[in-house]
Design a protein around this motif. Structure first.
Motif, PDB file in Angstrom:
ATOM      1  N   MET A   1      -2.112   9.434  13.949  1.00  0.00           N
ATOM      2  CA  MET A   1      -2.712   8.355  12.620  1.00  0.00           C
ATOM      3  C   MET A   1      -4.032   8.905  11.748  1.00  0.00           C
ATOM      4  SD  MET A   1      -6.142   6.742  14.040  1.00  0.00           S
ATOM      5  CE  MET A   1      -7.420   6.293  13.415  1.00  0.00           C
ATOM      6  N   ARG A   2      -3.513   8.258  10.736  1.00  0.00           N
ATOM      7  CA  ARG A   2      -3.465   8.917   9.318  1.00  0.00           C
ATOM      8  C   ARG A   2      -5.464   9.468   9.836  1.00  0.00           C
ATOM      9  NH1 ARG A   2      -0.193   6.051   5.241  1.00  0.00           N
ATOM     10  NH2 ARG A   2       1.884   6.843   5.712  1.00  0.00           N
ATOM     11  N   ALA A   3      -5.474  10.014   8.339  1.00  0.00           N
ATOM     12  CA  ALA A   3      -7.098  10.199   8.018  1.00  0.00           C
ATOM     13  C   ALA A   3      -7.668   9.605   7.400  1.00  0.00           C
ATOM     14  CB  ALA A   3      -7.439  12.216   7.482  1.00  0.00           C
ATOM     15  N   LYS A   4      -6.933   8.973   6.169  1.00  0.00           N
ATOM     16  CA  LYS A   4      -6.997   7.870   5.544  1.00  0.00           C
ATOM     17  C   LYS A   4      -6.802   6.310   5.437  1.00  0.00           C
ATOM     18  CE  LYS A   4      -8.936  11.919   2.198  1.00  0.00           C
ATOM     19  NZ  LYS A   4      -8.666  12.205   1.045  1.00  0.00           N
ATOM     20  N   PRO A   5      -7.485   5.420   5.021  1.00  0.00           N
ATOM     21  CA  PRO A   5      -6.086   4.563   5.131  1.00  0.00           C
ATOM     22  C   PRO A   5      -5.108   4.784   4.175  1.00  0.00           C
ATOM     23  CG  PRO A   5      -8.292   4.242   4.418  1.00  0.00           C
ATOM     24  CD  PRO A   5      -8.607   5.207   4.366  1.00  0.00           C
ATOM     25  N   PRO A   6      -4.298   4.171   4.672  1.00  0.00           N
ATOM     26  CA  PRO A   6      -2.756   4.591   3.227  1.00  0.00           C
ATOM     27  C   PRO A   6      -3.024   3.238   2.499  1.00  0.00           C
ATOM     28  CG  PRO A   6      -1.757   3.462   4.884  1.00  0.00           C
ATOM     29  CD  PRO A   6      -3.332   3.468   5.544  1.00  0.00           C
ATOM     30  N   ALA A   7      -2.542   3.626   0.647  1.00  0.00           N
ATOM     31  CA  ALA A   7      -2.237   2.756   0.024  1.00  0.00           C
ATOM     32  C   ALA A   7      -1.609   2.696  -0.705  1.00  0.00           C
ATOM     33  CB  ALA A   7      -3.258   3.353  -1.352  1.00  0.00           C
ATOM     34  N   LEU A   8      -0.782   2.209  -1.496  1.00  0.00           N
ATOM     35  CA  LEU A   8       0.252   2.140  -2.661  1.00  0.00           C
ATOM     36  C   LEU A   8      -0.222   1.975  -4.836  1.00  0.00           C
ATOM     37  CD1 LEU A   8       3.406  -0.379  -0.974  1.00  0.00           C
ATOM     38  CD2 LEU A   8       3.437   2.935  -1.763  1.00  0.00           C
ATOM     39  N   GLY A   9       0.530   2.647  -4.824  1.00  0.00           N
ATOM     40  CA  GLY A   9       0.265   2.404  -6.817  1.00  0.00           C
ATOM     41  C   GLY A   9       1.025   1.478  -6.539  1.00  0.00           C
ATOM     42  N   TYR A  10       0.505   0.941  -8.164  1.00  0.00           N
ATOM     43  CA  TYR A  10       1.775  -0.492  -8.221  1.00  0.00           C
ATOM     44  C   TYR A  10       1.356  -0.396  -9.929  1.00  0.00           C
ATOM     45  CZ  TYR A  10       4.410  -4.128  -9.829  1.00  0.00           C
ATOM     46  OH  TYR A  10       4.823  -5.337 -10.749  1.00  0.00           O
ATOM     47  N   LEU A  11       2.881  -0.193 -10.674  1.00  0.00           N
ATOM     48  CA  LEU A  11       1.913  -0.665 -12.451  1.00  0.00           C
ATOM     49  C   LEU A  11       3.384  -1.740 -12.303  1.00  0.00           C
ATOM     50  CD1 LEU A  11       3.886   2.154 -14.039  1.00  0.00           C
ATOM     51  CD2 LEU A  11       1.895   3.057 -13.845  1.00  0.00           C
ATOM     52  N   ARG A  12       3.275  -1.669 -13.363  1.00  0.00           N
ATOM     53  CA  ARG A  12       4.347  -2.064 -14.682  1.00  0.00           C
ATOM     54  C   ARG A  12       5.117  -1.292 -15.676  1.00  0.00           C
ATOM     55  NH1 ARG A  12       6.405  -8.049 -14.856  1.00  0.00           N
ATOM     56  NH2 ARG A  12       7.225  -7.092 -16.623  1.00  0.00           N
ATOM     57  N   LYS A  13       6.224  -0.616 -16.136  1.00  0.00           N
ATOM     58  CA  LYS A  13       6.512   0.125 -16.779  1.00  0.00           C
ATOM     59  C   LYS A  13       6.164  -0.990 -18.739  1.00  0.00           C
ATOM     60  CE  LYS A  13      10.114   1.504 -15.100  1.00  0.00           C
ATOM     61  NZ  LYS A  13      11.258   2.392 -15.290  1.00  0.00           N
ATOM     62  N   ASP A  14       6.731  -1.988 -18.351  1.00  0.00           N
ATOM     63  CA  ASP A  14       6.467  -2.759 -19.641  1.00  0.00           C
ATOM     64  C   ASP A  14       5.525  -3.007 -19.737  1.00  0.00           C
ATOM     65  OD1 ASP A  14       6.820  -4.666 -17.128  1.00  0.00           O
ATOM     66  OD2 ASP A  14       7.068  -5.733 -18.732  1.00  0.00           O
ATOM     67  N   VAL A  15       4.095  -2.770 -18.985  1.00  0.00           N
ATOM     68  CA  VAL A  15       2.936  -3.468 -18.766  1.00  0.00           C
ATOM     69  C   VAL A  15       2.489  -1.822 -19.558  1.00  0.00           C
ATOM     70  CG1 VAL A  15       1.246  -4.084 -18.362  1.00  0.00           C
ATOM     71  CG2 VAL A  15       3.215  -5.120 -17.798  1.00  0.00           C
ATOM     72  N   SER A  16       2.404  -0.827 -19.266  1.00  0.00           N
ATOM     73  CA  SER A  16       1.181   0.211 -19.645  1.00  0.00           C
ATOM     74  C   SER A  16       1.948   1.162 -20.520  1.00  0.00           C
ATOM     75  CB  SER A  16       1.969   1.515 -18.187  1.00  0.00           C
ATOM     76  OG  SER A  16       1.379   1.235 -16.896  1.00  0.00           O
TER      77      SER A  16
ATOM     78  N   ASP B   1      14.017  -8.059 -11.047  1.00  0.00           N
ATOM     79  CA  ASP B   1      13.717  -8.935 -10.025  1.00  0.00           C
ATOM     80  C   ASP B   1      12.334  -9.415  -8.890  1.00  0.00           C
ATOM     81  OD1 ASP B   1      15.872 -10.281 -11.849  1.00  0.00           O
ATOM     82  OD2 ASP B   1      17.551  -9.569 -10.096  1.00  0.00           O
ATOM     83  N   ALA B   2      12.178 -10.522  -8.744  1.00  0.00           N
ATOM     84  CA  ALA B   2      11.353 -10.456  -8.163  1.00  0.00           C
ATOM     85  C   ALA B   2      10.891  -9.440  -7.304  1.00  0.00           C
ATOM     86  CB  ALA B   2      11.795 -10.843  -6.790  1.00  0.00           C
ATOM     87  N   PRO B   3       9.415  -8.612  -8.745  1.00  0.00           N
ATOM     88  CA  PRO B   3       8.977  -7.359  -8.773  1.00  0.00           C
ATOM     89  C   PRO B   3       7.712  -7.352  -7.943  1.00  0.00           C
ATOM     90  CG  PRO B   3       8.299  -8.343 -10.654  1.00  0.00           C
ATOM     91  CD  PRO B   3       9.376  -9.443 -10.211  1.00  0.00           C
ATOM     92  N   VAL B   4       6.657  -8.699  -6.996  1.00  0.00           N
ATOM     93  CA  VAL B   4       5.555  -9.034  -6.408  1.00  0.00           C
ATOM     94  C   VAL B   4       6.737  -9.065  -5.155  1.00  0.00           C
ATOM     95  CG1 VAL B   4       4.086 -10.660  -5.582  1.00  0.00           C
ATOM     96  CG2 VAL B   4       4.690 -10.106  -7.234  1.00  0.00           C
ATOM     97  N   ASP B   5       7.362  -9.829  -4.906  1.00  0.00           N
ATOM     98  CA  ASP B   5       8.345  -9.638  -3.424  1.00  0.00           C
ATOM     99  C   ASP B   5       9.321  -8.016  -2.543  1.00  0.00           C
ATOM    100  OD1 ASP B   5       8.201 -12.781  -3.309  1.00  0.00           O
ATOM    101  OD2 ASP B   5      10.187 -12.966  -4.097  1.00  0.00           O
ATOM    102  N   ARG B   6       9.324  -7.782  -3.819  1.00  0.00           N
ATOM    103  CA  ARG B   6       9.619  -6.703  -3.496  1.00  0.00           C
ATOM    104  C   ARG B   6       8.446  -5.172  -3.335  1.00  0.00           C
ATOM    105  NH1 ARG B   6      14.385  -4.535  -7.129  1.00  0.00           N
ATOM    106  NH2 ARG B   6      15.907  -6.124  -6.770  1.00  0.00           N
ATOM    107  N   LEU B   7       7.195  -5.798  -4.055  1.00  0.00           N
ATOM    108  CA  LEU B   7       6.237  -5.018  -3.866  1.00  0.00           C
ATOM    109  C   LEU B   7       5.721  -5.014  -2.242  1.00  0.00           C
ATOM    110  CD1 LEU B   7       3.982  -3.086  -4.481  1.00  0.00           C
ATOM    111  CD2 LEU B   7       2.775  -4.832  -6.081  1.00  0.00           C
ATOM    112  N   VAL B   8       6.032  -6.517  -1.721  1.00  0.00           N
ATOM    113  CA  VAL B   8       5.263  -6.826  -0.913  1.00  0.00           C
ATOM    114  C   VAL B   8       6.016  -6.130   0.087  1.00  0.00           C
ATOM    115  CG1 VAL B   8       5.043  -9.020   1.023  1.00  0.00           C
ATOM    116  CG2 VAL B   8       4.044  -9.236  -1.371  1.00  0.00           C
ATOM    117  N   GLU B   9       6.965  -6.213   0.491  1.00  0.00           N
ATOM    118  CA  GLU B   9       8.004  -5.478   1.231  1.00  0.00           C
ATOM    119  C   GLU B   9       7.706  -4.007   1.011  1.00  0.00           C
ATOM    120  OE1 GLU B   9      13.359  -4.434   1.661  1.00  0.00           O
ATOM    121  OE2 GLU B   9      12.154  -6.748   1.041  1.00  0.00           O
TER     122      GLU B   9
END
Length: 108
Positions: free
Chosen positions: A1-16, A49-57
């Motif tokens: 079990m992890r000591a901290k809850p896991p998270a992903l970072g997400y960004l769009r290169k063209d937006v940043s 293509d379908a960035p949100v779908d890929r992020l959900v996956e």
């Protein structure tokens, strides 16, 4: 079990754009401040293509509790419902949490 809850970072290169390094640093800082372990940052470009779908996956595959993004502009200025069905979405600016449990009650 992890000591901290896991998270992903997400960004769009063209937006940043030239602020990508800054955005990544801000996501890492917020994750640390909120007690998350930032496992990875997922970056997509305008041609993805379908960035949100890929992020959900990715969120499902990593089993994360949250995705941290610089802001909603990385999602076309909308909260992606399919993502918050899987995990919380936390934005850096403004600092806001879109909770999967709270939104599921609203959409029910």
């Amino acid at each position: 079990m992890r000591a901290k809850p896991p998270a992903l970072g997400y960004l769009r290169k063209d937006v940043s754009g030239v602020s990508q390094d800054w955005d990544e640093a801000q996501m890492r800082s917020l994750a640390k401040r909120l007690g998350y372990e930032l496992c990875k940052t997922v970056t997509f470009g305008a041609g993805t293509d379908a960035p949100v779908d890929r992020l959900v996956e990715a969120a499902r595959n990593f089993g994360v509790d949250a995705v941290i993004a610089p802001g909603l502009q990385h999602f076309g200025n909308v909260v992606p419902g399919e993502l918050v069905e899987v995990c919380d979405l936390i934005t850096v600016t403004p600092q806001q949490t879109y909770s999967r449990s709270a939104l599921s009650r609203i959409w029910a």
